[in-house]
Design an enzyme around this catalytic site. Structure first.
Site, PDB file in Angstrom:
ATOM      1  N   SER A 107       4.207   4.973  -6.838  1.00 53.74           N
ATOM      2  CA  SER A 107       3.377   4.888  -5.653  1.00 53.74           C
ATOM      3  C   SER A 107       1.886   4.879  -5.935  1.00 53.74           C
ATOM      4  O   SER A 107       1.093   4.467  -5.099  1.00 53.74           O
ATOM      5  CB  SER A 107       3.696   6.069  -4.743  1.00 53.74           C
ATOM      6  OG  SER A 107       3.294   7.286  -5.360  1.00 53.74           O
ATOM      7  N   SER A 134       5.575   8.044 -10.352  1.00 50.04           N
ATOM      8  CA  SER A 134       4.461   7.376  -9.667  1.00 50.04           C
ATOM      9  C   SER A 134       3.139   7.367 -10.411  1.00 50.04           C
ATOM     10  O   SER A 134       2.201   6.708  -9.981  1.00 50.04           O
ATOM     11  CB  SER A 134       4.267   7.987  -8.279  1.00 50.04           C
ATOM     12  OG  SER A 134       5.339   7.626  -7.454  1.00 50.04           O
ATOM     13  N   LYS A 158      -6.244   9.659  -6.026  1.00 48.98           N
ATOM     14  CA  LYS A 158      -5.166   9.145  -5.173  1.00 48.98           C
ATOM     15  C   LYS A 158      -5.280   9.792  -3.786  1.00 48.98           C
ATOM     16  O   LYS A 158      -5.537  11.000  -3.673  1.00 48.98           O
ATOM     17  CB  LYS A 158      -3.815   9.480  -5.813  1.00 48.98           C
ATOM     18  CG  LYS A 158      -2.616   8.815  -5.141  1.00 48.98           C
ATOM     19  CD  LYS A 158      -1.327   9.159  -5.905  1.00 48.98           C
ATOM     20  CE  LYS A 158      -0.091   8.536  -5.276  1.00 48.98           C
ATOM     21  NZ  LYS A 158       1.135   8.905  -6.001  1.00 48.98           N
TER      22      LYS A 158
END
Ligand SMILES: [Mg+2]
Ligand SMILES: [Zn+2]
Lengths: 503, 501, 99
Positions: A156, A180, A81
């Site tokens: 997210s 997330s 990420k």
């Protein structure tokens, strides 16, 4: 080649370590897949083929020399990420403000991945600074859900989850501040784990809400998640909130669970997280999963956590408060975007102009909410009260874990919604995090494992474990996963529609 | 520019008003590393060479508390007679400033590590004033800005600024007094004496360089005036940039006169930050920053609470040095010093050095004389603090011992000390390499004495006539001939022997 | 429930160094109002005697040894700077300490 991208990380690692497949081949297969499908999915913000192949080659050389692999995942590709610092590769956090920023250091998680010989493919898309539940807040455009490209992949960490579901990577790293990792896992039919707070170093994880943020593994199977978990977890003196205890035996627990016996395990269904606001398909899938757990021998009880009703509200005060402070460093002075430096504007004006231009609307909104909540006149009513709610949530968990070994709930009250559906209604968007937030508040561990489909869209089962007992959730998840595949006639993830491949 | 009110004569100020003081002192700790990262704290490095992701506030970097800094803070608290918190936290103080990398200062807010203390301050006439300490808390320093394009590096009129973050994150302890009332005309002196006493204490604790000129000790003076007989405080100003003890006194004095001037013309005092101008001895307003309600303090989520065990606190209490005031009294008695001698010793900052020299075996009189005169001059001419001279008390004691043994004359001893200061090694090595042994073989000396007497027959005659004082000229000639290596006392004896033989 | 004014949002934006537009002021004032309404229910515990929880881990006294560790060299430190000069970060003029 297609076979290589559909293997689990554990299977792929076995082939690489036995010399049956080279890491370079495996890495190239994934790079090819990314080239083919990512224009449609947009899971990645950055791919570094050269460095990935170099790392793969190094592992192959070790294997050729007959040396034991440095870790069970050596040679296996992983996507990271874009909120974790990677030295020498851009780290943008999905924001224009950090466009092109190349950190001069590695996050501890990044370093551990490299030391374990995993092959970092690149950086995945995310809601800007991890603020969002749909990955629509990325400054670089949304990620699409491989199950239905018109839908969001959750957020997210939608990029990491979508990369797994699109077979662009067998493993990915996510971060979970309010869900997330788990919520995108649920929405993409993949496994996502939020480890106990403090067990995976936050050093180099660009902070959204420091007291909630936790990095964790994303994978397509429970065992793969466990293998990655053991690579990234561990005490780190660079993170003062890192706990100095041995890593929970999650791999052993996943293997044990896969044998399919949950007798003696008490599973608590959290009453407050099942019901109101959930889609019927989500509830149906959850109820089926609970039946399956009972069939595996688990004793199912109902527990009540009354203060969870306040958890979402408390979260949306504490997280923006911490964020308003964490994001103050993005001021155009030392790195990142600078706007308005024309000789006429002062430093203060350039700060304001840059932040105005560089942050998206959701980030600005949360900064303003946080600034408000911390203001002298409102502190006690809002921030102070939210911290008290945190104590209550934590006590509720303690009481519930007194009655059950693990707790369960749906991961998300809804399945993946359409892109654009909720963007204009921040409060409705926040509701999506209803079930995931309590464990960020208390700091314990939680895992999301796919529980089937509702109208063709994945649903997630969430399993909470007490702090530092992460292995309990892995055992239950692995047992459930095996039973689910047996009952549903094969691995859920392989029912993801074939993506149109671009050449 | 608004019209500046006339200053009011100081005597008049104190006839009309009671001044109220509050002093905030920031001390940079002399730890090896910064408060929250492993970067060195040394002063004067090339810009941005003592930085890392943490102290540059890079995205993702996290603080890690320097345990030695906490220890120093606790020791400071104990030395200031404070209570030490059983449990406390760091907080974030949120405001934007370009030289503050995270745009929040990691500090302590409502949970300082030390609180409720006091410090007794002796004024020049011996009066003792007890200054109450509200709190001492830990925080971090900012970077430094260099303003380019304006007049003499000032911020005003600058075209741009250049930032160096070497100092960013250096550990600070901020010591805050309670309001100091009732000092009247002595307020400026009390302020200076407080900072002086605090500085000595910190020096004795060995926790800071306490160099006001380098900013490792900084004082902000809060001053307000209250009409005599009133019960409510006036509006205060906070004067920063006070870089010497003398300036502390001057700044308070000036601010009292200035505020009285404003009040005399019917104006009111604005609560503001002011800057002290060293050259003019005046203060001028600083920029309006966020007011304190706007700092949005909250507990630092990246750091865990500090809960010093009582055992640890007591262990640290055991490391405290004798308080400077008590030490001064004891030294005066032990060494039999007059008040004046004590003050000279004190002003030279030599008490510790003399004590260490005495501890190394030298008599206190000689030790005092070396440090207060010859070595103080050496320090002056080199522009360093006495204690920073490259000579140790043990080396001074050894030189004193050699003089007492007759191995060195006083003049040779100075040369030996010079050699040590030049880095030529221990006194023995300097004596060896510079060839500075006293000539003790009388036969060699007698040749020189005879030559000198023969060279100045008129002087020899005077001595013979009983004018013994005239021998000085011959002694001088002998010393010159022996390049100062002769023992002057012995030379004089030989001259008298020769002339009267 | 206090209504949140545009002025208040403007002050918050100033504190947060956001040069918000007029349209954003309206937008954020409305949204802040809605969000605050949605989260205000936490204040029902404001008067209760509950210890606030700031951290999810029960650790205390986590200290680092006072040992120098390698940091960045100057060129690394300045590599991402929007502007640099003489080994320092170059920034626009800073609003005066001196008025
Ligand atoms: Mg301070
Ligand atoms: Zn540093």
């Amino acid at each position: 080649m297609t076979d290589l991208i559909r293997l689990t990380a554990a299977e792929l690692a076995a082939k690489i370590h036995s010399g049956e497949v080279s890491s370079v081949e495996a890495t190239q297969a994934h790079l090819d897949r990314i080239a083919a499908v990512d224009p449609a999915v947009h899971a990645f913000l950055y791919v570094d083929a050269e460095r990935a192949l170099q790392a793969a080659k190094a592992v192959d050389e070790e294997v050729a020399a007959g040396r034991a692999p440095v870790s069970p995942l050596a040679g296996v590709p992983v996507a990271v990420k874009d909120v974790l610092a990677t030295q020498g590769s851009p780290t943008t956090c999905g924001s224009k403000l950090l466009e092109g920023w190349i950190p001069p250091y590695d996050a501890t998680v990044t370093r551990k991945l490299l030391e374990a010989g995993t092959v970092i493919l690149g950086k995945t898309n995310m809601d800007e600074f991890a603020m969002g539940s749909s990955t629509e807040n990325s400054a670089y455009g949304p990620t699409r859900n491989p199950w239905d490209l018109d839908r969001i992949p959750g957020g997210s960490g939608g990029g990491s989850a979508a990369a797994l579901a699109a077979f662009e990577a067998p493993l990915a790293i996510g971060t979970d501040t309010g869900g997330s990792i788990r919520q995108p896992g649920a929405m993409t039919g993949t496994v996502g784990v939020k480890p106990t707070y403090g067990t995976v170093s936050r050093y180099g994880l660009v902070a959204y809400a420091s007291s909630f943020d936790q990095a964790g593994p994303c994978a397509r199977t429970v065992l793969d998640a466990a293998l990655l978990h053991e690579v990234i977890a561990g005490h780190d003196p660079m993170d003062a909130t890192s706990v100095d205890t041995p890593v929970a035996p999650v791999v052993a627990a996943a293997r044990e669970g896969a044998r399919g016996d949950l007798s003696g395990v008490r599973v608590g269904v959290v009453r407050e997280l099942v019901g109101e606001g959930h889609q019927p398909g989500v509830l149906a899938s959850f109820e089926a999963a609970v039946r399956q757990l009972r069939d595996l021998g688990a004793e199912v009880v109902e527990v009540s956590c009354p203060s969870f009703d306040l958890a979402l509200a408390a979260y949306y005060l504490i997280a923006p408060s911490e964020a308003s402070s964490n994001l103050a460093r993005f001021d155009a002075m030392r790195y990142g975007l600078r706007v308005g430096d024309d000789g006429a504007h002062s430093a203060e004006e350039v700060m304001s102009l840059t932040r105005e231009a560089g942050f998206g609307p959701e980030v600005k909104r949360r900064i303003i909410v946080g600034t408000y909540a911390l203001s002298a006149g409102y502190y006690d009513a809002y921030y102070g009260s939210a911290q008290k709610v945190r104590t209550l949530v934590s006590r509720d968990f303690d009481a519930a874990f007194g009655q059950a070994d693990v707790l369960v709930s749906p991961t998300s009250p809804v399945t993946a919604f359409r892109i654009g559906e909720k963007v204009d209604d921040p409060v409705a968007m926040y509701q999506v995090d209803l079930c995931t937030i309590p464990s960020n508040m208390a700091g314990n561990a939680a895992i999301s494992v796919p529980s089937g489909l509702s109208d063709g869209l994945p649903v997630g089962l969430q399993i909470f474990s007490p702090a530092l007992q992460d292995h309990r959730g892995y055992k239950v998840a692995a047992a459930y996963e095996a039973a689910r595949d047996a009952a549903q006639g094969g691995s859920l993830i392989h029912r993801v529609p074939e993506l149109e491949v671009s050449h | 520019m608004t019209a500046v009110a006339e200053l009011v004569d100081f005597d008049e100020v104190v006839a009309t008003y009671d001044p109220v003081l509050g002093l905030e002192v920031h001390v940079e700790l002399s730890t090896n590393t910064k408060m929250f990262c492993g970067c060195p704290t040394t002063f004067g490095g090339e810009p941005n060479t003592q930085v890392c992701p943490v102290c540059l506030g890079l995205p993702g970097a996290l603080p890690a508390v320097n345990g030695t800094a906490v220890e120093s803070a606790i020791r400071i608290g104990l030395a200031l007679n404070c209570e030490i918190a059983e449990w406390c936290r760091f907080a974030r103080k949120n405001y934007f400033y370009p030289d503050m990398p995270k745009n929040f200062q990691t500090s302590q807010y409502d949970e300082p590590i030390a609180f409720n203390g006091w410090l007794d301050v002796t004024l020049d006439d011996g009066e003792v004033v007890r200054v109450e300490i509200e709190r001492a808390h830990m925080e971090e320093d900012t970077g430094k800005s260099l303003h380019v394009g304006g007049a003499t590096g000032r911020i005003h009129g600058a075209s741009h600024s250049l930032l160096d973050f070497n100092r960013a994150g250096v550990p600070l302890v901020e010591i805050v007094t309670r309001t100091i009332e009732g000092t009247g005309a002595r307020a400026p002196e009390v302020a200076r004496a407080y900072v002086r006493t605090l500085r000595e204490l910190l020096k004795a604790l060995d926790v800071s360089d306490v160099r006001m000129d380098q900013g490792s000790l900084r004082c902000d003076a809060n001053v307000s005036l209250m009409p005599k007989g009133a019960t409510e405080f006036g509006t205060r100003t906070e004067t920063k940039n006070v870089n010497s003890l003398r300036s502390v006194e001057r700044a308070v004095r000036h601010e009292m006169s200035r505020q009285a001037g404003v009040l005399a013309t019917g104006g009111s005092i604005r609560q503001e930050t002011r800057h002290f101008e060293e050259v003019s001895g005046t203060t001028r307003p600083g920029r309006a920053k966020e007011t304190s309600e706007d700092y949005r303090y909250f507990p630092e989520p990246d750091l865990v609470p500090i809960a010093p065990s009582r055992e640890w606190v007591e262990e640290l209490r055991g490391t405290l040095p004798e308080p400077p005031e008590e030490r001064r009294k004891r030294v005066q008695a032990d060494w039999g010093l007059s008040d004046l001698e004590l003050r000279d010793l004190d002003n030279a900052g030599a008490i510790d050095l003399v004590a260490a020299t005495v501890a190394a075996g030298a008599p206190s009189g000689e030790a005092r004389s070396w440090w207060v005169s010859y070595l103080s001059q050496a320090a002056n001419s080199r522009g360093v603090e006495l204690g920073d001279l490259p000579i140790s008390p043990a080396q001074v004691a050894s030189v004193i011992g050699l003089v007492a043994a007759g191995t060195l004359t006083n003049k040779l001893a100075r040369s030996v000390v010079d050699g040590v200061l030049e880095g030529e090694g221990d006194p023995e090595q300097v004596i060896e390499s510079r060839g500075l042994k006293v000539v003790s073989d009388d036969s060699a000396l007698l040749v020189a004495v005879d030559e000198a007497l023969a060279g100045q027959p008129d002087v020899a005659a005077k001595i013979r006539d009983g004018k013994v004082a005239a021998a000085g000229a011959i002694v001088g000639a002998v010393m010159k001939a022996t390049k100062g290596q002769a023992d002057a006392k012995r030379v004089r004896e030989l001259i008298l022997e020769r002339v009267n033989a | 429930m206090p209504s949140i004014s545009r002025d208040e949002v403007a002050h918050l934006a100033t504190l947060a160094r956001l040069a918000v537009t007029e349209e954003e002021l309206d937008l954020f004032a409305g949204q802040l109002e809605r969000i605050v309404q949605a989260v205000a229910k936490v204040s029902q515990v404001a008067d209760q005697d509950i210890p606030p929880m700031s951290h999810a881990v029960g650790l205390t006294n986590v200290f680092r040894r006072d040992l120098v560790s390698p940091g960045l060299v100057q060129q690394q430190a300045l590599a991402a700077a929007p502007a640099a000069e003489e080994g320092r970060f170059r920034v626009p003029r800073i609003l005066g300490e001196e008025a």
